[in-house]
Write a protein that holds these residues in place. Structure first.
Motif, mmCIF file in Angstrom:
data_model
loop_
_atom_site.group_PDB
_atom_site.id
_atom_site.type_symbol
_atom_site.label_atom_id
_atom_site.label_comp_id
_atom_site.label_asym_id
_atom_site.label_seq_id
_atom_site.Cartn_x
_atom_site.Cartn_y
_atom_site.Cartn_z
ATOM 1 N N ARG A 53 0.738 3.641 0.907
ATOM 2 C CA ARG A 53 0.848 3.117 -0.374
ATOM 3 C C ARG A 53 2.397 2.867 -0.599
ATOM 4 O O ARG A 53 2.680 1.735 -1.276
ATOM 5 C CB ARG A 53 0.599 4.387 -1.500
ATOM 6 C CG ARG A 53 -0.823 4.875 -1.581
ATOM 7 C CD ARG A 53 -1.142 5.875 -2.798
ATOM 8 N NE ARG A 53 -0.377 6.881 -2.560
ATOM 9 C CZ ARG A 53 -0.970 7.931 -1.927
ATOM 10 N NH1 ARG A 53 -2.426 8.071 -1.528
ATOM 11 N NH2 ARG A 53 -0.286 9.324 -1.969
ATOM 12 N N GLN A 54 3.395 3.426 -0.085
ATOM 13 C CA GLN A 54 4.660 2.772 -0.110
ATOM 14 C C GLN A 54 5.047 1.370 0.753
ATOM 15 O O GLN A 54 5.604 0.619 -0.003
ATOM 16 C CB GLN A 54 5.657 3.909 0.400
ATOM 17 C CG GLN A 54 5.419 5.120 -0.065
ATOM 18 C CD GLN A 54 5.844 5.284 -1.616
ATOM 19 O OE1 GLN A 54 6.720 4.650 -2.027
ATOM 20 N NE2 GLN A 54 4.895 5.776 -2.405
ATOM 21 N N LEU A 108 2.495 7.030 3.150
ATOM 22 C CA LEU A 108 3.195 5.729 3.642
ATOM 23 C C LEU A 108 2.545 4.553 3.581
ATOM 24 O O LEU A 108 3.305 3.677 3.202
ATOM 25 C CB LEU A 108 3.609 5.971 5.192
ATOM 26 C CG LEU A 108 4.242 7.194 5.469
ATOM 27 C CD1 LEU A 108 4.440 7.393 7.117
ATOM 28 C CD2 LEU A 108 5.779 7.262 5.004
ATOM 29 N N LYS A 154 2.548 -1.677 -1.320
ATOM 30 C CA LYS A 154 2.245 -1.446 -2.706
ATOM 31 C C LYS A 154 1.624 -2.816 -3.455
ATOM 32 O O LYS A 154 0.756 -2.655 -4.295
ATOM 33 C CB LYS A 154 3.594 -1.322 -3.403
ATOM 34 C CG LYS A 154 4.358 -0.034 -3.193
ATOM 35 C CD LYS A 154 5.749 0.226 -3.896
ATOM 36 C CE LYS A 154 6.362 1.400 -3.547
ATOM 37 N NZ LYS A 154 7.515 1.342 -4.302
#
Length: 280
Positions: free
Chosen positions: A271-272, A269, A275
């Motif tokens: 990394r999402q 999560l 970004k």
């Protein structure tokens, strides 16, 4: 006198020196290689466990075989006990962790942005965070009984004080130029905090949440070990009482799997959500 060198050997030497060992500090490899190495480490531990129990170095009452542990977990899963215990523990850790995290973030914003509140609150946080959580267990039972409120309180004590100080450090790392930019635009303190400071620190705050979630798993298990009639910690206590080592080890492994799963979910999560951090 001139020194002649073998030019044919130079490219070969260069190619050799450019190769990096996977054990070097600067080693880098693909995610699939990382997963492969991690899987091999777990398989090595499993092989060692099979070897120790297979040759009879330890009696089953001290260390049962992996097959015996899986068989016990299978029985508990079949009658619904495992799912019920996991559900109760997940519910307690979710509520307790959310309460502690929200309060810690609010406190961190206050002491991270205002020098007065830092002087008034941070020494008290430092004072309490060195007190062992285990010492509070009898008091929490006295204050709130053995209900879920006692579990929430233990999680709060174990995570809030640590989180508040770590969140504060995350907020302090926001460059002063960002805050100065908000001042230049005539933004109020509240808008500077909500529109600039907190969003800038959020990737680090999220990582702190991921780390402190592991502490919360420890504290909810501790609370269930002492005062509960359900949950993973409670079942470990029952296993200890009746010398059911296979069930105790099985539930410890379940705790490890749940902790690893939540950690990887938080990583994914993060990394999402952020970004731009990975691109930077």
């Amino acid at each position: 006198m001139t020194v002649q060198t073998d030019k044919r050997a130079e490219p070969r030497q260069t190619r050799f020196s450019s190769r990096k060992s996977i054990f070097s500090m600067s080693a880098d490899f693909s995610p699939s290689t990382y997963i492969f190495i991690s899987a091999c480490a777990f398989l090595l531990l499993l092989a060692l466990w099979l070897l120790v129990t297979g040759v009879g170095l330890l009696k089953p009452i001290f260390l049962p075989s992996p097959a015996a542990v899986l068989a016990r977990l299978g029985k508990l899963a079949a009658d619904g006990t495992l799912a019920s215990d996991v559900g109760n523990s997940v519910y307690r850790i979710t509520i307790g962790f959310l309460i502690a995290s929200v309060m810690a973030l609010a406190t961190a914003i206050l002491i991270g942005a205002y020098r007065f509140w830092e002087a008034a609150i941070e020494p008290f946080l430092d004072f309490v965070r060195y007190m062992p959580v285990v010492a509070f267990v009898p008091l929490t039972i006295l204050w709130s009984g053995t209900s879920d409120a006692q579990k929430f309180l233990i999680i709060w004590i174990g995570t809030y004080f640590q989180q508040a100080l770590m969140f504060k450090d995350n907020i302090k790392r926001v460059p002063p130029d960002f805050i100065g930019f908000g001042r230049t635009l005539g933004m109020s303190d509240f808008r500077v905090l909500m529109r600039i400071v907190v969003p800038s620190a959020m990737p680090q705050i999220w990582d702190t949440l991921r780390i402190s979630l592991g502490w919360a798993w420890t504290w909810v298990t501790l609370a269930e070990l002492v005062a509960a009639n359900s949950g993973l910690g409670f079942r470990i206590t029952v296993a200890q009482r009746y010398l059911q080592t296979d069930m105790a080890i099985g539930y410890i492994l379940v705790l490890g799997v749940l902790g690893l799963a939540t950690d990887q979910i938080m990583r994914f999560l993060g990394r999402q959500f952020f970004k731009y951090e990975s691109k930077a």
